[in-house]
Design a protein around this motif. Structure first.
Motif, PDB file in Angstrom:
ATOM      1  N   LEU A  31      -0.272  40.568  15.159  1.00 12.17           N
ATOM      2  CA  LEU A  31       0.406  40.061  16.349  1.00 12.17           C
ATOM      3  C   LEU A  31      -0.498  39.082  17.090  1.00 12.17           C
ATOM      4  O   LEU A  31      -1.717  39.253  17.140  1.00 12.17           O
ATOM      5  N   TYR A  32       0.127  38.070  17.675  1.00 18.00           N
ATOM      6  CA  TYR A  32      -0.606  37.035  18.410  1.00 18.00           C
ATOM      7  C   TYR A  32       0.026  36.858  19.794  1.00 18.00           C
ATOM      8  O   TYR A  32       1.224  37.086  19.984  1.00 18.00           O
ATOM      9  N   GLY A  33      -0.802  36.414  20.738  1.00 25.48           N
ATOM     10  CA  GLY A  33      -0.289  36.124  22.072  1.00 25.48           C
ATOM     11  C   GLY A  33       0.184  37.368  22.782  1.00 25.48           C
ATOM     12  O   GLY A  33      -0.507  38.394  22.820  1.00 25.48           O
ATOM     13  N   PRO A 109      -1.690  24.841  17.972  1.00 27.87           N
ATOM     14  CA  PRO A 109      -1.160  24.578  19.319  1.00 27.87           C
ATOM     15  C   PRO A 109       0.352  24.635  19.293  1.00 27.87           C
ATOM     16  O   PRO A 109       0.986  24.222  18.319  1.00 27.87           O
ATOM     17  N   ALA A 110       0.945  25.171  20.358  1.00 29.00           N
ATOM     18  CA  ALA A 110       2.370  25.493  20.337  1.00 29.00           C
ATOM     19  C   ALA A 110       3.206  24.540  21.176  1.00 29.00           C
ATOM     20  O   ALA A 110       2.757  23.987  22.175  1.00 29.00           O
ATOM     21  N   PRO A 118       3.171  18.926  16.277  1.00 26.03           N
ATOM     22  CA  PRO A 118       2.847  17.909  15.273  1.00 26.03           C
ATOM     23  C   PRO A 118       1.564  17.169  15.610  1.00 26.03           C
ATOM     24  O   PRO A 118       1.291  16.856  16.764  1.00 26.03           O
ATOM     25  N   SER A 119       0.768  16.901  14.579  1.00 29.10           N
ATOM     26  CA  SER A 119      -0.467  16.131  14.723  1.00 29.10           C
ATOM     27  C   SER A 119      -0.848  15.613  13.344  1.00 29.10           C
ATOM     28  O   SER A 119      -0.255  16.021  12.343  1.00 29.10           O
ATOM     29  N   ALA A 223       8.275  33.303  19.369  1.00 25.05           N
ATOM     30  CA  ALA A 223       9.198  33.164  20.497  1.00 25.05           C
ATOM     31  C   ALA A 223       8.401  32.763  21.728  1.00 25.05           C
ATOM     32  O   ALA A 223       7.190  33.019  21.818  1.00 25.05           O
ATOM     33  N   SER A 224       9.071  32.135  22.672  1.00 23.62           N
ATOM     34  CA  SER A 224       8.416  31.773  23.931  1.00 23.62           C
ATOM     35  C   SER A 224       9.444  31.695  25.044  1.00 23.62           C
ATOM     36  O   SER A 224      10.641  31.490  24.793  1.00 23.62           O
TER      37      SER A 224
END
Length: 670
Positions: A31-33, A109-110, A118-119, A223-224
């Motif tokens: 799990l992250y964040g 990065p989100a 994108p980068s 999700a955010s």
């Protein structure tokens, strides 16, 4: 269930891999964040003190899975089933949404929904998003849609979930099925409130993931909340990949072909692993069941009534905008319906020979009747024991037809059936049959196609080809444009059909590979016969033959062996082009317009493909919107010179030294 003690090497093999998490465990997931385990589910986001406080959470399976075989450049097919719920705050706007994510990295990065930003060295990813926030800058259609994202937060394809009766923010348990079949380059998404998969997907998109994914990818969810506040919960998850080595997995099976499945089964290859897994993992979906949470959901539903009233008013505008998006990869809610074999047999009276209306090399067509669809044309494909399912007319035609939007000059696919040994496509029924039968049947003069009808037919076919060649996101070359494949409705409007030989390209500059030339003699461009490389100009040549066929009333190749292209060229050389008009019209046509049609036909069948117009340019000439270029006084002689040996072959029967030779690699097709 897989656990942390399982060696990572297991997932590096391109063999079927099955993940199933009816009860989530920290041994299986990272799990992250803000993500955490709660109530036997994964909660990806948390409520924040203020609506503007963002919350982002992700959950990934602990090991990467192999998706791409670098030796064959083929992507593993995969299937995922999961259930989720979205609980919105009554005092804040909804969050950004939840996405099923396949990504090359777990650290990035989100952007919206926690998707990778994108980068130049950005993470490769594929996401199926369940979007609950309307963001015009990302091309969102509304705040309740399902979409496909590929290496960008701007959707590759999207559909309004309301159109299928699904409110993502209702708080209800929703089940999703995501399926990618590499054999037909197609991704499908189903959505339902129940645990039974609907017969029709909510989203269908034709896409080749071998050009998008990397060798190893991580699978999970993100999700955010953005500037809103919602809880995004994943309750159950099952994921399976299928490799391409038929020695270890029987994926190319006579009853499957990566197209057939029974009910809710995900046993694509009939492998024992999947059958055992299905028997073990069919469990009852878990209810939320907590009194306080239930009360919270009720309050959310009450708040949503106001939102629904507003969205209902916007629904008509959204649908209109969706219909105007002419993108081959986007599919609206008007997708074909899967039919049972019993329904097909009932519609055709058991494939009764009295219902037979057409027959080709790979299929027979029957007239049928469906209670909910009226008259239909049922195309029954022949099953061959040694047929390669990756290159068969049914798979090609199904993938092409279901992959692009509707067009008034294309025969519409209504449904399909793949059951047992039967492969069937169901199309709209066009009462006047094929142009070939109408044009060349022995009619009384009163039954001959009028001049206006012929003009309308030619322009209708042109409109269909312009759509396929230029207006689709992925260019489609038909490869079999001929009068037999042009159907006529009750008003004699033309509709192009039969996509069993079609080639789909990511864009107009895609590299064409040499193939065995396919099609019908008399309609094939000379360079295509020689090189085996289909292009839009080979379709233009076939279209030109149809134009000459309609204007002259002659077959592409008459019974005596005379060719309509040579016949009309000979009249042009003699200055008697108008004599090529169909005598059955008895002079009931405009002579100038008739000459224009025959001239456009000759331009389209020019031996040198570089001298042929595009179909759009030809249509403008027919509509008198563009001037006709000058034709040479005699038919140009086409020189096709191979790279090796240093010899050349000549096609044609007249020599014009002013015409440059046509160069192409030598192939075994000549």
């Amino acid at each position: 269930m897989l656990c942390s003690s399982l060696p990572p090497l297991f997932f590096f093999l391109l063999i079927p891999s099955v993940l199933s998490f009816p009860l989530f465990s920290s041994d299986n997931l990272t799990l992250y964040g803000d993500a955490f385990f709660s109530h036997k589910a994964i909660t990806l986001t948390t409520h924040q003190p203020t609506c503007s406080s963002s919350s982002i959470g992700r959950a990934f399976f602990i090991y990467p899975l192999r998706f791409l075989d670098p030796q064959t450049n083929s992507t593993a097919s995969f299937f995922s089933r999961f259930s989720f719920s979205i609980l919105s705050s009554p005092s804040c706007p909804s969050g950004e949404g939840l996405a099923f994510l396949i990504a090359s990295s777990t650290h990035f990065p989100a952007l919206s929904m926690g998707l990778p930003q994108p980068s130049p060295n950005s993470t490769s990813f594929l996401a199926v998003e369940f979007d609950t926030n309307f963001d015009p800058s990302l091309g969102d259609i509304n705040d309740n849609h399902v979409a496909l994202d590929v290496n960008s937060a701007s959707s590759f394809a999207s559909v309004d979930a309301f159109s299928r009766g699904i409110d993502l923010k209702s708080g209800k348990l929703i089940t999703a099925w995501v399926e990618y079949r590499h054999a037909i380059k197609m991704l499908s998404v189903w959505l339902a409130y129940s645990s039974t998969r609907p017969s029709t997907p909510i989203l269908v998109s034709q896409i080749d993931l071998s050009e998008r994914l990397e060798d190893f990818m991580h699978v999970g969810f993100t999700a955010s909340n953005g500037k809103g506040s919602s809880d995004y919960l994943v309750h159950h998850w099952q994921f399976t990949t299928f490799g391409h080595d038929s020695r270890s997995m029987d994926v190319i099976d006579e009853g499957d072909c990566f197209l057939c499945y029974e009910g809710d089964s995900t046993d694509f290859g009939h492998g024992s692993n999947m059958r055992v897994n299905e028997r073990k993992k069919k469990i009852k979906e878990m209810a939320l069941g907590l009194g306080g949470l239930t009360a919270f959901v009720v309050s959310v539903l009450a708040a949503m009534i106001v939102v629904c009233v507003f969205l209902t008013r916007k629904k008509g505008v959204v649908r209109k905008n969706m219909e105007q998006r002419q993108s081959c990869g986007t599919q609206t809610s008007k997708v074909p319906t899967r039919l049972s074999l019993s329904e097909i047999k009932s519609a055709t009276m058991g494939f009764n020979r009295d219902r037979l209306v057409g027959e080709g090399a790979s299929a027979k067509v029957y007239k049928g009747y469906l209670p909910f669809g009226g008259d239909v044309a049922v195309k029954r494909f022949q099953r061959q024991k040694d047929l390669n399912c990756l290159h068969n007319p049914f798979a090609t035609e199904f993938a092409t037809m279901v992959g692009y939007l509707r067009h008034k000059n294309l025969v519409q696919l209504k449904g399909w059936c793949c059951e047992g040994k039967e492969l069937v496509l169901v199309y709209e029924f066009l009462p006047n049959g094929s142009l070939n039968k109408v044009l060349h049947r022995n009619f009384n003069s009163s039954m001959v196609l009028s001049w206006r009808q012929r003009e309308n037919i030619v322009l209708g076919v042109a409109a269909a080809l312009i759509y396929l060649h230029e207006e689709c996101e992925r260019q489609i070359i038909h490869r079999d444009v001929k009068s037999c494949n042009i159907m006529l409705d009750a008003d004699f409007n033309a509709k192009l059909g039969d996509f069993g030989l079609a080639e789909v390209y990511e864009h107009s500059c895609s590299r064409r590979e040499a193939t065995i030339p396919a099609g019908t003699m008399g309609y094939l461009a000379p360079e295509y016969v020689y090189s085996g490389v289909p292009t839009v100009k080979s379709d233009v040549y076939s279209f030109g033959v149809v134009v000459l066929e309609v204007g002259s009333g002659r077959k592409p190749v008459e019974d005596d062996g005379s060719v309509v292209v040579d016949y009309v060229w000979s009249l042009w050389e003699k200055g008697k082009l108008i004599e090529g008009a169909d005598p059955r019209l008895m002079g009931k046509y405009d002579a100038v317009d008739m000459e224009r049609m025959l001239l456009v036909g000759l331009l389209c069948v020019h031996p040198d493909q570089s001298k042929r117009p595009t179909v759009r340019e030809a249509a403008r000439m027919l509509n008198k919107e563009a001037a006709l270029p000058l034709l040479p006084p005699v038919k140009p002689r086409l020189r096709i010179r191979p790279i090796s040996p240093q010899t050349h072959h000549v096609l044609g029967d007249c020599l014009n030294t002013d015409e440059p030779p046509y160069f192409t690699p030598r192939s075994h097709f000549y």
